[in-house]
Write a protein that holds these residues in place. Structure first.
Motif, mmCIF file in Angstrom:
data_model
loop_
_atom_site.group_PDB
_atom_site.id
_atom_site.type_symbol
_atom_site.label_atom_id
_atom_site.label_comp_id
_atom_site.label_asym_id
_atom_site.label_seq_id
_atom_site.Cartn_x
_atom_site.Cartn_y
_atom_site.Cartn_z
ATOM 1 N N LYS A 151 0.823 -1.219 0.000
ATOM 2 C CA LYS A 151 0.000 0.000 0.000
ATOM 3 C C LYS A 151 0.849 1.258 0.000
ATOM 4 N N THR A 152 2.006 1.205 0.633
ATOM 5 C CA THR A 152 2.817 2.400 0.865
ATOM 6 C C THR A 152 3.861 2.637 -0.210
ATOM 7 N N ILE A 153 4.510 1.580 -0.675
ATOM 8 C CA ILE A 153 5.611 1.720 -1.622
ATOM 9 C C ILE A 153 5.106 1.497 -3.037
ATOM 10 N N THR A 154 4.964 2.569 -3.771
ATOM 11 C CA THR A 154 4.490 2.504 -5.149
ATOM 12 C C THR A 154 5.622 2.660 -6.153
ATOM 13 N N GLU A 155 6.768 3.141 -5.686
ATOM 14 C CA GLU A 155 7.924 3.263 -6.563
ATOM 15 C C GLU A 155 9.205 3.307 -5.724
ATOM 16 N N LYS A 156 10.306 2.917 -6.352
ATOM 17 C CA LYS A 156 11.621 2.921 -5.722
ATOM 18 C C LYS A 156 12.583 3.735 -6.586
ATOM 19 N N PRO A 157 13.672 4.215 -6.013
ATOM 20 C CA PRO A 157 14.087 4.093 -4.609
ATOM 21 C C PRO A 157 13.350 5.107 -3.736
ATOM 22 N N TYR A 158 13.444 4.923 -2.436
ATOM 23 C CA TYR A 158 12.818 5.852 -1.505
ATOM 24 C C TYR A 158 13.681 5.983 -0.258
ATOM 25 N N SER A 159 13.546 7.124 0.384
ATOM 26 C CA SER A 159 14.187 7.361 1.676
ATOM 27 C C SER A 159 13.133 7.301 2.758
ATOM 28 N N ILE A 160 13.542 6.903 3.939
ATOM 29 C CA ILE A 160 12.661 6.882 5.100
ATOM 30 C C ILE A 160 13.136 7.932 6.096
ATOM 31 N N ILE A 161 12.183 8.692 6.612
ATOM 32 C CA ILE A 161 12.436 9.579 7.741
ATOM 33 C C ILE A 161 11.372 9.300 8.793
ATOM 34 N N CYS A 162 11.590 9.832 9.981
ATOM 35 C CA CYS A 162 10.546 9.828 11.006
ATOM 36 C C CYS A 162 10.705 11.115 11.785
ATOM 37 N N GLU A 163 9.804 12.064 11.537
ATOM 38 C CA GLU A 163 9.899 13.385 12.148
ATOM 39 C C GLU A 163 8.500 13.940 12.363
ATOM 40 N N TYR A 164 8.407 14.968 13.215
ATOM 41 C CA TYR A 164 7.112 15.609 13.476
ATOM 42 C C TYR A 164 7.341 16.929 14.186
ATOM 43 N N GLY A 165 6.384 17.846 14.019
ATOM 44 C CA GLY A 165 6.453 19.143 14.687
ATOM 45 C C GLY A 165 7.758 19.863 14.417
ATOM 46 N N ARG A 178 11.930 10.795 -3.290
ATOM 47 C CA ARG A 178 10.734 10.170 -2.716
ATOM 48 C C ARG A 178 11.017 9.851 -1.253
ATOM 49 N N ILE A 179 10.226 10.456 -0.358
ATOM 50 C CA ILE A 179 10.461 10.340 1.088
ATOM 51 C C ILE A 179 9.212 9.799 1.769
ATOM 52 N N ILE A 180 9.389 8.785 2.584
ATOM 53 C CA ILE A 180 8.304 8.209 3.385
ATOM 54 C C ILE A 180 8.535 8.609 4.838
ATOM 55 N N ASN A 181 7.600 9.375 5.399
ATOM 56 C CA ASN A 181 7.681 9.761 6.816
ATOM 57 C C ASN A 181 6.873 8.765 7.637
ATOM 58 N N VAL A 195 8.833 -2.194 5.188
ATOM 59 C CA VAL A 195 9.137 -0.926 4.517
ATOM 60 C C VAL A 195 10.532 -0.445 4.915
ATOM 61 N N ILE A 196 10.904 -0.649 6.170
ATOM 62 C CA ILE A 196 12.238 -0.273 6.639
ATOM 63 C C ILE A 196 13.290 -1.217 6.070
ATOM 64 N N GLU A 197 13.009 -2.504 6.104
ATOM 65 C CA GLU A 197 13.995 -3.491 5.641
ATOM 66 C C GLU A 197 14.327 -3.343 4.161
ATOM 67 N N GLU A 198 13.373 -2.861 3.364
ATOM 68 C CA GLU A 198 13.582 -2.752 1.923
ATOM 69 C C GLU A 198 14.161 -1.398 1.520
ATOM 70 N N CYS A 199 14.551 -0.598 2.475
ATOM 71 C CA CYS A 199 15.062 0.753 2.206
ATOM 72 C C CYS A 199 16.562 0.815 2.493
ATOM 73 N N ASP A 200 17.300 1.571 1.662
ATOM 74 C CA ASP A 200 18.743 1.715 1.882
ATOM 75 C C ASP A 200 19.127 3.124 2.331
ATOM 76 N N ASP A 201 18.130 3.920 2.714
ATOM 77 C CA ASP A 201 18.418 5.285 3.193
ATOM 78 C C ASP A 201 17.423 5.636 4.295
ATOM 79 N N ILE A 202 17.792 5.330 5.539
ATOM 80 C CA ILE A 202 16.880 5.419 6.684
ATOM 81 C C ILE A 202 17.376 6.482 7.659
ATOM 82 N N HIS A 203 16.482 7.404 8.001
ATOM 83 C CA HIS A 203 16.839 8.519 8.883
ATOM 84 C C HIS A 203 15.808 8.629 10.015
ATOM 85 N N PHE A 204 16.281 8.474 11.224
ATOM 86 C CA PHE A 204 15.404 8.547 12.392
ATOM 87 C C PHE A 204 15.850 9.654 13.332
#
Length: 266
Positions: A151-165, A178-181, A195-204
């Motif tokens: 449902k979430t990953i419709t295209e690659k590559p993508y970066s993952i972040i986790c941020e708010y406020g 392409r960034i997934i928060n 989603v995390i395991e399939e990503c090669d650019d993860i930022h927390f």
């Protein structure tokens, strides 16, 4: 039936923080039934039921149900993991002992410690810091992970972040457009693993998501992708880190011990 009730701060991260403590206490004290008390309605019921769903001895109840259990006369132990000044708050009388920082569950003259905030829950009860990670366990639901991934990953590559406020990640460190928060991206929370395991650019930043991934990678329950942890990300005064020597107790929760695949950015 030997029964125990656990009282804890009702947040995603804090229920993860005492995962090892709960499993250790059930094993060592030979409890046959355990209840986890939700202090804030049923907000985190699904979270706790999924986290501890592998053990049929563990059930989740809300505070009103806990009061009913106390009034029933049923004999049980209470293990309160909250800190001094808060342990014992809103505690109706019950048939059995209460263990807390004032009356530890275990007797010990020497307990191993570190500078991580979540270690305090263990040392309150004379439990060694190693239990926090060594006894951690979570049983993955790969079907839910696959559904969320598709449902979430419709295209690659993508970066993952986790941020708010105001707790943000500087985009100069992020590789892809392409960034997934991951912040509040799923009400299930635990289905984000693939989603995390399939990503090669993860930022927390330091929060419940990075805490979960840290525990999972430490126990080899998920792939050990490289994690970029942005230590500057949290802006609250008690969580602020101004450099490698900040020794912030909350940041230390994902540094004690360090994992080789984690890079901290200050």
């Amino acid at each position: 039936m030997k029964t125990v009730v656990f009282r804890q701060y009702d947040s995603h991260g804090d229920w993860m923080n005492i995962n090892g403590l709960i499993r250790f206490a059930i094993e060592k004290k030979e409890y046959q039934k355990a209840y986890l008390v939700l202090e804030v309605g049923d907000t985190r019921r699904n979270h706790c039921e999924m986290m501890y769903g592998d053990d049929p001895r563990i059930s989740v109840i809300n505070y009103n149900q806990y009061c009913e259990l106390c009034a029933s006369g049923t004999a049980f132990d209470v293990v309160d993991t909250r800190h001094p000044g808060e342990a014992g708050v809103q505690s109706p009388s019950h048939n059995g002992p209460t263990y807390s920082c004032y009356n530890p569950l275990f007797e010990s003259s020497q307990v191993s410690v570190d500078e991580a905030e979540n270690t305090r829950y263990y040392t309150h009860h004379n439990i060694n810091k190693e239990v926090k990670l060594d006894y951690f366990y979570f049983k993955r639901n790969t079907d839910l992970e696959e559904q969320f991934y598709l449902k979430t990953i419709t295209e690659k590559p993508y970066s993952i972040i986790c941020e708010y406020g105001e707790n943000l990640i500087d985009r100069k460190y992020v590789k892809y457009d392409r960034i997934i928060n991951l912040n509040n991206i799923s009400p299930i929370f635990f289905d984000i693993v693939k989603v995390i395991e399939e990503c090669d650019d993860i930022h927390f930043i330091e929060n419940s998501v990075s805490l979960f991934v840290y525990h999972m990678q430490y126990k080899n329950l998920m792939k050990k992708n490289k994690i970029h942890l942005h230590a500057y990300g949290r802006k609250e005064s008690i969580r602020l880190c101004d450099g490698p020597g900040c020794n912030n107790r909350y940041l230390n929760m994902i540094m004690s011990p360090p994992l080789e695949n984690w890079e901290f950015i200050y």
